[in-house]
Write an enzyme that holds these catalytic residues in place. Structure first.
Site, PDB file in Angstrom:
ATOM      1  N   ARG A   1      -9.517  -5.569  -5.532  1.00 33.46           N
ATOM      2  CA  ARG A   1      -9.655  -4.355  -4.731  1.00 33.46           C
ATOM      3  C   ARG A   1      -9.808  -3.098  -5.538  1.00 33.46           C
ATOM      4  NH1 ARG A   1      -5.281  -6.345  -0.874  1.00 33.46           N
ATOM      5  NH2 ARG A   1      -4.167  -4.498  -0.331  1.00 33.46           N
TER       6      ARG A   1
ATOM      7  N   LYS B   1      -8.233 -10.854   7.106  1.00 31.32           N
ATOM      8  CA  LYS B   1      -8.486 -11.680   5.907  1.00 31.32           C
ATOM      9  C   LYS B   1      -7.528 -12.875   5.865  1.00 31.32           C
ATOM     10  CE  LYS B   1      -7.559  -8.212   3.120  1.00 31.32           C
ATOM     11  NZ  LYS B   1      -7.173  -7.153   4.092  1.00 31.32           N
TER      12      LYS B   1
ATOM     13  N   ARG C   1       1.451  -6.633  14.391  1.00 36.87           N
ATOM     14  CA  ARG C   1       1.523  -7.894  13.638  1.00 36.87           C
ATOM     15  C   ARG C   1       2.963  -8.381  13.483  1.00 36.87           C
ATOM     16  NH1 ARG C   1      -1.265  -8.344   7.980  1.00 36.87           N
ATOM     17  NH2 ARG C   1      -0.122  -6.425   7.617  1.00 36.87           N
TER      18      ARG C   1
ATOM     19  N   ARG D   1      -2.333   2.905   3.038  1.00 33.33           N
ATOM     20  CA  ARG D   1      -3.133   1.713   2.724  1.00 33.33           C
ATOM     21  C   ARG D   1      -4.594   1.933   3.144  1.00 33.33           C
ATOM     22  NH1 ARG D   1       0.243  -2.291   5.995  1.00 33.33           N
ATOM     23  NH2 ARG D   1      -1.224  -3.927   5.410  1.00 33.33           N
TER      24      ARG D   1
ATOM     25  N   ARG E   1       6.284  -6.744   8.619  1.00 36.42           N
ATOM     26  CA  ARG E   1       6.181  -6.366   7.203  1.00 36.42           C
ATOM     27  C   ARG E   1       6.645  -4.938   6.994  1.00 36.42           C
ATOM     28  NH1 ARG E   1       0.433  -8.439   4.953  1.00 36.42           N
ATOM     29  NH2 ARG E   1       0.460  -6.346   4.076  1.00 36.42           N
TER      30      ARG E   1
END
Ligand code: AP5
Ligand code: MG
Length: 219
Positions: free
Chosen positions: A94, A19, A131, A175, A164
């Site tokens: 969400r 996203k 990431r 998550r 992160r």
């Protein structure tokens, strides 16, 4: 390449679905606002604001922050002049309650496109574990699929790359669980009923996903 866009688009999809990667590129090409609730919250945490202090424990554990806090934050942001006609909302709504609040906020200018980024869970995990994000300009990289020329250094601005806090295995599992129980089915139904849902196969290269996405939001 610049594109003309008057979309009010929401990007739905699991953690790591792409996203943020796609929203940054599309918003820059179209010159419209990219509103990421995750980025806004991380900024509040970094600045030690009262909202950041409240949100931090939820985020680090991979849980959703309460609807009340999130809706107030988005309401304030979407009233800014740069978001008057077109925008991309990344990571909001969400929950069904957030989607209904957004509908009320927008009134006669509703969401024009809800893009659901579809990616299998195993791929999502792999993307999150690899990431890296630039601490200076926010660019998103991946150690294998989107590597920088020099290890740990952003190609765009020379900033140091970071991982992160919520990209640890336990938080990733949480998550994914939140996404499947609270977000995926109810929000697809909500936007399908309004005739604006598009399911995008996002398990392809960033280039190919972007090409299809750009076509979708211009339609
Ligand atoms: P948020 O920041 O929104 O995190 P998320 O939804 O879990 O999504 P991510 O940002 O992890 O993934 P992404 O889809 O943006 O993927 P990306 O482009 O980075 O939210 C974080 C937390 O804040 C939540 O857990 C919650 O606590 C709180 N929060 C935020 N909004 C909230 C709300 N509305 N309500 C309640 N709480 C809220 O890509 C991932 C990786 O994959 C990168 O390394 C990238 O380089 C790579 N990649 C991207 N696309 C591709 C591709 N096509 N092929 C290969 N690799 C790719
Ligand atoms: Mg993101």
């Amino acid at each position: 390449m610049g594109i003309a866009l008057t979309a009010r688009a929401v990007f739905l999809g699991g953690p790591g679905a792409g996203k943020g990667t796609q929203a940054k590129r599309l918003a820059a090409a179209a010159g419209i606002a990219h509103i990421s609730t995750g980025d806004m919250l991380r900024q509040h945490v970094a600045n030690g604001t009262p909202l950041g202090i409240q949100a931090r424990a939820f985020m680090d554990a991979g849980k959703l922050v309460t609807d009340e806090l999130i809706v107030a934050m988005v309401k304030e942001r979407i009233q800014q002049p740069d978001a008057s006609s077109a925008w991309i909302l990344d990571g909001f709504p969400r929950t069904l309650s957030q989607a209904r609040s957004l509908d009320r906020m927008l009134g006669a200018s509703p969401v024009t496109h809800a893009i659901y980024f579809l990616v299998p869970d195993a791929v999502l995990k792999d993307r999150l574990e690899g990431r890296r994000t630039c601490g200076k300009c926010g660019a998103i990289w991946h150690v294998r699929t989107q590597p920088t020329a020099r290890d740990g250094i952003c190609d765009h601005c020379g900033g140091a790359l970071q991982q992160r806090v919520d990209d640890r295995a336990e938080a990733i599992d949480r998550r994914l669980q939140e996404f499947h129980t609270t977000t995926a089915a109810p929000l697809q139904l909500h936007y399908r009923e309004r005739g604006v849902l598009h399911v995008l196969d996002a398990n392809r290269s960033p280039e190919v996903v972007y090409r299809d996405l750009a076509k979708l939001v211009q339609s």
